[in-house]
Scaffold this motif. Structure first.
Motif, mmCIF file in Angstrom:
data_model
loop_
_atom_site.group_PDB
_atom_site.id
_atom_site.type_symbol
_atom_site.label_atom_id
_atom_site.label_comp_id
_atom_site.label_asym_id
_atom_site.label_seq_id
_atom_site.Cartn_x
_atom_site.Cartn_y
_atom_site.Cartn_z
ATOM 1 N N THR A 59 12.991 34.705 55.971
ATOM 2 C CA THR A 59 14.098 36.096 55.868
ATOM 3 C C THR A 59 15.092 35.941 54.937
ATOM 4 O O THR A 59 15.525 36.876 54.195
ATOM 5 N N THR A 60 15.899 34.774 55.396
ATOM 6 C CA THR A 60 16.997 34.705 54.546
ATOM 7 C C THR A 60 16.821 34.507 53.396
ATOM 8 O O THR A 60 17.448 34.987 52.411
ATOM 9 N N SER A 61 15.799 33.814 52.725
ATOM 10 C CA SER A 61 15.517 33.622 51.169
ATOM 11 C C SER A 61 14.887 35.027 50.787
ATOM 12 O O SER A 61 15.296 35.381 49.356
ATOM 13 N N ALA A 62 14.000 35.701 51.579
ATOM 14 C CA ALA A 62 13.731 37.248 51.025
ATOM 15 C C ALA A 62 14.643 37.994 50.691
ATOM 16 O O ALA A 62 14.794 38.592 49.575
ATOM 17 N N VAL A 63 15.663 38.031 51.594
ATOM 18 C CA VAL A 63 16.721 39.059 51.541
ATOM 19 C C VAL A 63 17.630 38.596 50.379
ATOM 20 O O VAL A 63 18.290 39.520 49.543
ATOM 21 N N ASN A 64 18.155 37.328 50.277
ATOM 22 C CA ASN A 64 19.038 36.834 49.427
ATOM 23 C C ASN A 64 18.539 36.812 47.941
ATOM 24 O O ASN A 64 19.201 37.068 46.995
ATOM 25 N N LEU A 65 17.276 36.554 47.728
ATOM 26 C CA LEU A 65 16.650 36.480 46.445
ATOM 27 C C LEU A 65 16.612 37.999 45.980
ATOM 28 O O LEU A 65 17.059 38.285 44.923
ATOM 29 N N ALA A 66 16.330 38.852 46.821
ATOM 30 C CA ALA A 66 16.388 40.373 46.441
ATOM 31 C C ALA A 66 17.783 40.806 46.298
ATOM 32 O O ALA A 66 18.049 41.553 45.335
ATOM 33 N N TYR A 271 26.779 39.563 60.630
ATOM 34 C CA TYR A 271 27.500 40.434 60.182
ATOM 35 C C TYR A 271 26.882 41.657 59.291
ATOM 36 O O TYR A 271 27.725 42.586 58.569
ATOM 37 N N GLY A 272 25.498 41.638 59.378
ATOM 38 C CA GLY A 272 24.861 42.818 58.720
ATOM 39 C C GLY A 272 24.955 42.706 57.161
ATOM 40 O O GLY A 272 24.879 43.523 56.446
ATOM 41 N N GLN A 273 24.730 41.262 56.760
ATOM 42 C CA GLN A 273 24.948 41.134 55.154
ATOM 43 C C GLN A 273 24.021 40.091 54.706
ATOM 44 O O GLN A 273 23.692 39.080 55.721
ATOM 45 N N THR A 274 23.745 39.910 53.505
ATOM 46 C CA THR A 274 23.274 38.654 52.863
ATOM 47 C C THR A 274 24.444 37.974 52.717
ATOM 48 O O THR A 274 25.692 38.164 52.659
ATOM 49 N N VAL A 275 24.245 36.453 52.354
ATOM 50 C CA VAL A 275 25.355 35.477 51.989
ATOM 51 C C VAL A 275 26.009 35.946 50.669
ATOM 52 O O VAL A 275 27.047 35.415 50.567
#
Length: 308
Positions: A59-66, A271-275
């Motif tokens: 999930t971390t990769s999906a949202v941060n790549l997006a 915090y409801g955020q991507t890195v």
């Protein structure tokens, strides 16, 4: 075409004698206000992010790549297909029960356009959220006609054209059930995150076998196009051994960029955020931005070679 890397700022700032805080601030400014755009793919790319192992950075990769692609001018959609709703949380989109979500979309009760919400982190970043209702969806889907193709039908070319997206990332649950099969049928590409740890390749054979079955019977266009190494700890020999092993097995589909183990990456969803939004100057943000750029550059190179 080569684009300036966020990491390029490191040597410049060292040469200027900046403090570490000033260096991080300068890197953050580059992330949040990029001076270049990434190339659009010739045709829309739909990538399913899958690995039945939990805790690999899926999930971390999906949202941060997006988020990385969206920050650089590419309109990107995340489909949260995990009942836990972690992608929805990281993108800070509403996903309480009753919100138009991927559940209603799979049942045909709402359209993609009605279910997609804009993340406050970028106007180019959209998300179809997952609510708790999705938890029982696999049981409901079993008795439905074309149960394996419900997501594909919802993500029709017409629906995606209405949103005008360049990239779609489908975040799967950590299992090989019907939801994941729907994700594999709906996509042309699979992106597999693999953590640089001892049991990295455990269970991967089963995932690849399932992908092959879907290729044979349900989606002949499907291929494993991208593997991303995550949770890399440069202090251990094991991380290097896993990296070498994965590159030896899978070759060019493995991205050159490796995502380091990072506290900031782990903290951001809370915090409801991507890195990229939470700490844009951090090593984790830089790495995901480099990985997003690599994904886009590969897509552009495929354009030029006529493989789209």
């Amino acid at each position: 075409m080569n684009f300036p890397s966020p990491q390029d700022s490191l040597s410049t700032s060292h040469d200027l004698g900046w403090t570490p805080i000033a260096e991080e601030a300068e890197r953050a400014a580059r992330v949040l206000h990029p001076d270049y755009q990434l190339p659009r793919p010739r045709r829309r790319r739909v990538l399913t992010v899958a690995n039945q192992k939990g805790g690999v950075g899926k999930t971390t990769s999906a949202v941060n790549l997006a988020a990385g692609l969206a920050l650089h001018g590419l309109k990107t959609l995340v489909i949260d297909l995990d009942p836990q709703g972690n992608a929805s949380t990281a993108l800070n989109v509403e996903h309480r029960s009753g919100t138009p979500s991927v559940y209603e979309m799979l049942l045909g009760e709402v359209s993609l356009v009605d279910a997609a919400a804009v993340s406050e982190q970028s106007p180019n970043l959209l998300c179809v959220p997952a609510t708790i209702d999705l938890a029982g969806s696999e049981i409901e889907l079993v008795s439905m006609q074309s149960r394996e193709a419900r997501l594909k039908e919802a993500l029709s070319d017409h629906a995606l054209d209405q949103l005008g997206v360049d990239y779609v990332f489908v975040d799967c649950p950590p299992s090989l059930g019907l939801l994941t099969v729907n994700a594999l049928v709906a996509a042309r590409e699979v992106l597999i995150p693999i953590q640089c740890e001892y049991y990295a390749l455990e269970g991967l054979g089963q995932l690849l076998s399932n992908i092959e079955l879907v290729q044979q019977h349900l989606n002949r266009e499907l291929s494993v196009s991208t593997i991303l190494l995550t949770m890399y700890d440069g202090r251990t020999k094991l991380a290097d051994q896993v990296t070498q092993e994965v590159r030896r097995h899978f070759g060019e589909v493995v991205l050159k960029t490796v995502i380091p183990r990072s506290v900031k990456v782990s903290e951001a969803p809370g915090y409801g955020q991507t890195v990229l939004a939470y700490d844009p100057g951090s090593r984790g943000a830089m790495s995901y931005l480099d990985a997003a750029r690599e994904v886009a550059e590969r897509g552009a190179a495929e354009n030029q070679e006529g493989r789209g």
